[in-house]
Design a protein around this motif. Structure first.
Motif, PDB file in Angstrom:
ATOM      1  N   ALA A  21       0.808  -1.213   0.000  1.00 18.48           N
ATOM      2  CA  ALA A  21       0.000   0.000   0.000  1.00 18.48           C
ATOM      3  C   ALA A  21       0.846   1.269   0.000  1.00 18.48           C
ATOM      4  N   GLU A  22       2.165   1.144   0.045  1.00 16.34           N
ATOM      5  CA  GLU A  22       3.003   2.329   0.107  1.00 16.34           C
ATOM      6  C   GLU A  22       2.918   3.124  -1.191  1.00 16.34           C
ATOM      7  N   PRO A  23       2.982   4.457  -1.094  1.00 15.92           N
ATOM      8  CA  PRO A  23       2.862   5.293  -2.298  1.00 15.92           C
ATOM      9  C   PRO A  23       3.993   5.023  -3.279  1.00 15.92           C
ATOM     10  N   LEU A  24       3.700   5.329  -4.538  1.00 13.51           N
ATOM     11  CA  LEU A  24       4.694   5.151  -5.594  1.00 13.51           C
ATOM     12  C   LEU A  24       5.940   5.993  -5.315  1.00 13.51           C
ATOM     13  N   THR A  25       5.745   7.189  -4.754  1.00 15.56           N
ATOM     14  CA  THR A  25       6.902   8.051  -4.482  1.00 15.56           C
ATOM     15  C   THR A  25       7.876   7.396  -3.516  1.00 15.56           C
ATOM     16  N   ILE A  26       7.347   6.673  -2.529  1.00 13.22           N
ATOM     17  CA  ILE A  26       8.228   5.987  -1.568  1.00 13.22           C
ATOM     18  C   ILE A  26       8.992   4.875  -2.272  1.00 13.22           C
ATOM     19  N   ARG A  27       8.313   4.119  -3.111  1.00 14.19           N
ATOM     20  CA  ARG A  27       8.986   3.027  -3.808  1.00 14.19           C
ATOM     21  C   ARG A  27      10.054   3.567  -4.749  1.00 14.19           C
ATOM     22  N   LEU A  28       9.763   4.681  -5.433  1.00 17.22           N
ATOM     23  CA  LEU A  28      10.753   5.287  -6.324  1.00 17.22           C
ATOM     24  C   LEU A  28      11.934   5.841  -5.526  1.00 17.22           C
ATOM     25  N   THR A  29      11.640   6.438  -4.362  1.00 15.79           N
ATOM     26  CA  THR A  29      12.716   6.951  -3.500  1.00 15.79           C
ATOM     27  C   THR A  29      13.648   5.829  -3.079  1.00 15.79           C
ATOM     28  N   ARG A  30      13.079   4.686  -2.715  1.00 19.23           N
ATOM     29  CA  ARG A  30      13.896   3.543  -2.307  1.00 19.23           C
ATOM     30  C   ARG A  30      14.777   3.061  -3.461  1.00 19.23           C
ATOM     31  N   ALA A  34      18.841   3.136  -3.404  1.00 17.19           N
ATOM     32  CA  ALA A  34      19.622   1.913  -3.581  1.00 17.19           C
ATOM     33  C   ALA A  34      20.683   2.102  -4.667  1.00 17.19           C
ATOM     34  N   ILE A  35      20.296   2.748  -5.765  1.00 19.15           N
ATOM     35  CA  ILE A  35      21.253   3.000  -6.840  1.00 19.15           C
ATOM     36  C   ILE A  35      22.348   3.956  -6.376  1.00 19.15           C
ATOM     37  N   ALA A  36      21.944   5.023  -5.674  1.00 18.97           N
ATOM     38  CA  ALA A  36      22.920   5.995  -5.180  1.00 18.97           C
ATOM     39  C   ALA A  36      23.857   5.377  -4.149  1.00 18.97           C
ATOM     40  N   SER A  37      23.348   4.457  -3.347  1.00 19.27           N
ATOM     41  CA  SER A  37      24.185   3.800  -2.338  1.00 19.27           C
ATOM     42  C   SER A  37      25.335   3.048  -2.982  1.00 19.27           C
ATOM     43  N   ARG A  38      25.075   2.466  -4.131  1.00 21.52           N
ATOM     44  CA  ARG A  38      26.125   1.712  -4.823  1.00 21.52           C
ATOM     45  C   ARG A  38      27.064   2.637  -5.590  1.00 21.52           C
ATOM     46  N   GLY A  39      26.507   3.664  -6.253  1.00 19.31           N
ATOM     47  CA  GLY A  39      27.323   4.485  -7.127  1.00 19.31           C
ATOM     48  C   GLY A  39      27.955   5.695  -6.479  1.00 19.31           C
ATOM     49  N   ALA A 200      17.557   4.398   7.377  1.00 19.58           N
ATOM     50  CA  ALA A 200      18.263   4.101   6.127  1.00 19.58           C
ATOM     51  C   ALA A 200      17.551   2.991   5.363  1.00 19.58           C
ATOM     52  N   ARG A 201      17.174   1.945   6.058  1.00 27.48           N
ATOM     53  CA  ARG A 201      16.484   0.834   5.398  1.00 27.48           C
ATOM     54  C   ARG A 201      15.139   1.273   4.836  1.00 27.48           C
ATOM     55  N   PHE A 202      14.431   2.082   5.614  1.00 29.89           N
ATOM     56  CA  PHE A 202      13.120   2.557   5.168  1.00 29.89           C
ATOM     57  C   PHE A 202      13.228   3.357   3.871  1.00 29.89           C
ATOM     58  N   LEU A 203      14.273   4.176   3.777  1.00 35.44           N
ATOM     59  CA  LEU A 203      14.448   5.029   2.606  1.00 35.44           C
ATOM     60  C   LEU A 203      15.138   4.312   1.450  1.00 35.44           C
ATOM     61  N   GLY A 204      15.717   3.140   1.714  1.00 35.67           N
ATOM     62  CA  GLY A 204      16.356   2.381   0.648  1.00 35.67           C
ATOM     63  C   GLY A 204      17.864   2.507   0.594  1.00 35.67           C
ATOM     64  N   PHE A 205      18.482   3.195   1.563  1.00 33.57           N
ATOM     65  CA  PHE A 205      19.940   3.296   1.596  1.00 33.57           C
ATOM     66  C   PHE A 205      20.539   2.000   2.147  1.00 33.57           C
ATOM     67  N   SER A 206      21.758   1.732   1.754  1.00 33.01           N
ATOM     68  CA  SER A 206      22.421   0.496   2.173  1.00 33.01           C
ATOM     69  C   SER A 206      22.937   0.607   3.604  1.00 33.01           C
TER      70      SER A 206
END
Length: 304
Positions: A21-30, A34-39, A200-206
Motif C-alpha cells: 500500500a506504500e505510495p509510488l513516491t516511496i517506492r521510487l525513492t527507495r 539503492a542505486i545511489a548507495s552503490r554508485g 536508512a532501510r526505510f528510505l532504501g539506503f544500504s
C-alpha cells in the motif's frame, strides 16, 4: 518526534516492513537510494545525514492553540546565542515538557491543565529548529545540551514529561547531571544508531551508507553514538521513571521503551495498544497516571 514526515528517526510508516500500500513516491525513492548507495556512497551518506538531522515544522492544530491559551512566554538564550521560547503556566514545583524531533512545545501542552490543577508549575519550550525557535538542523547531543541548560535555568525540576527523541535527550542530560526528580517518558528512543539504520532501510539506503552516515555524525558532533545509548545511562539512574509505549508504534519500536525500562532501576512500563506514536500523548488515562505519578508516591505495581 512529530506527527509525520521524514526527519531524525521519523519515517512516516513502518521502518522495516514495506507494504504493497506504500505510495509510488516511496517506492521510487527507495529505488533511487539503492542505486545511489552503490554508485555514490559518500554523497548518499551526506544526504541521509541531512534527512536524519533536519526537523520539519508543522502547522499547529486547533487543540494545541487552545492548550496554549494563558501561557506566559519568555525566552532563554542558549550557549551559542540562539534564543528559544519558554512557555509557562501555573505556580509551584516545576515540571518540564520536552517534545520530540519535529514536534513543538504546544504538542505537549495537553499536560498543562491537569498538572497545574494538581499544584505544579509547567514549562514547555520550542527546541532550536522547532516551532517558533530559530535554527534548521538538530541532533540528539545538541538536544541533551538544551535540556541541561533549561534545567539549570529553571532550577531543580520536580519532574519532566518527554516524548520520543526528547526522552532520549532527557536521559543523556540526566547522565550529564541534569537535576530532575521524576520522569515520565512517552515512546522513548533508546538507541540512536539503531534508529539511523532503520531510517536508512526505510528510505532504501544500504547498511554501508548508514555506517558512513554514523561516522559523519560522530565526527561532526564529537560524540560516539554508543555514548548516547539509553540502556547504558539507565543503569546509573536513581530517579523514578514511568514509561508509556504503544506496542504498535511505527516510529519508535516498542522494544526501545522495554529495553530502557529493563535497565533503569525501578522503572515501570505501561503498554498501550492502538495509540501509536503521537496520539498516546493525548490519552486521558495516560494523562491521569502521569499526574498521579508526580503528585505523590505510588504504592504497589503500576500495571499496564
Amino acid at each position: 518526534m512529530g506527527e509525520s514526515g521524514m526527519s531524525i528517526a521519523d519515517p512516516s510508516g513502518p521502518l522495516d516492513q514495506p507494504t504493497q500500500a506504500e505510495p509510488l513516491t516511496i517506492r521510487l525513492t527507495r529505488a533511487a537510494a539503492a542505486i545511489a548507495s552503490r554508485g555514490a556512497p559518500d554523497l548518499s551518506a551526506g544526504l541521509l545525514e541531512r534527512i536524519f538531522t533536519t526537523p520539519r515544522r508543522y502547522s499547529v492544530p486547533a487543540r494545541e492553540r487552545d492548550w496554549m491559551v494563558g501561557a506566559r512566554t519568555d525566552h532563554l538564550e542558549l550557549a551559542g546565542g540562539l534564543r528559544i521560547p519558554l512557555y509557562r503556566w501555573g505556580s509551584g514545583p516545576t515540571v518540564l515538557l520536552i517534545h520530540g524531533m519535529s514536534g513543538r512545545g504546544s504538542q505537549m501542552a495537553g499536560f498543562t491543565a491537569p498538572l497545574v490543577a494538581a499544584g505544579f508549575s509547567v514549562v514547555a519550550f520550542d527546541a532550536p529548529g522547532h516551532g517558533a525557535a530559530p535554527g534548521r538542523r538538530f541532533s540528539l547531543p545538541e538536544y541533551a545540551q538544551v535540556v541541561l541548560q533549561i534545567a539549570a535555568h529553571l532550577g531543580p525540576l520536580a519532574g519532566a514529561v518527554a516524548h520520543s527523541v526528547g526522552a532520549a535527550a532527557a536521559t543523556v542530560a540526566m547522565g550529564a547531571g541534569a537535576e530532575i526528580d521524576r520522569l515520565v517518558y512517552f515512546a522513548p528512543l533508546e538507541d540512536m544508531a539503531d534508529q539511523l539504520l532503520r531510517l536508512a532501510r526505510f528510505l532504501g539506503f544500504s547498511t554501508r551508507v548508514a555506517g558512513r552516515t554514523q561516522h559523519r555524525l560522530e565526527t561532526r558532533l564529537g560524540v560516539p553514538m554508543e555514548a548516547l545509548r539509553g540502556r547504558d545511562i539507565a543503569r546509573t539512574m536513581t530517579r523514578r521513571l514511568l514509561v508509556f509505549h504503544d506496542r504498535y508504534d511505527r516510529m519508535v519500536p516498542f522494544s526501545d521503551g522495554a529495553t530502557l525500562v529493563r535497565h533503569w532501576p525501578g522503572a515501570r512500563l505501561i503498554t498501550t495498544e492502538g495509540l501509536g506514536h503521537a496520539r498516546i500523548l493525548r490519552d486521558p488515562d495516560a494523562l491521569e497516571r502521569t499526574v498521579r505519578f508526580f503528585a505523590g508516591p505510588m504504592s504497589g505495581h503500576e500495571s499496564s
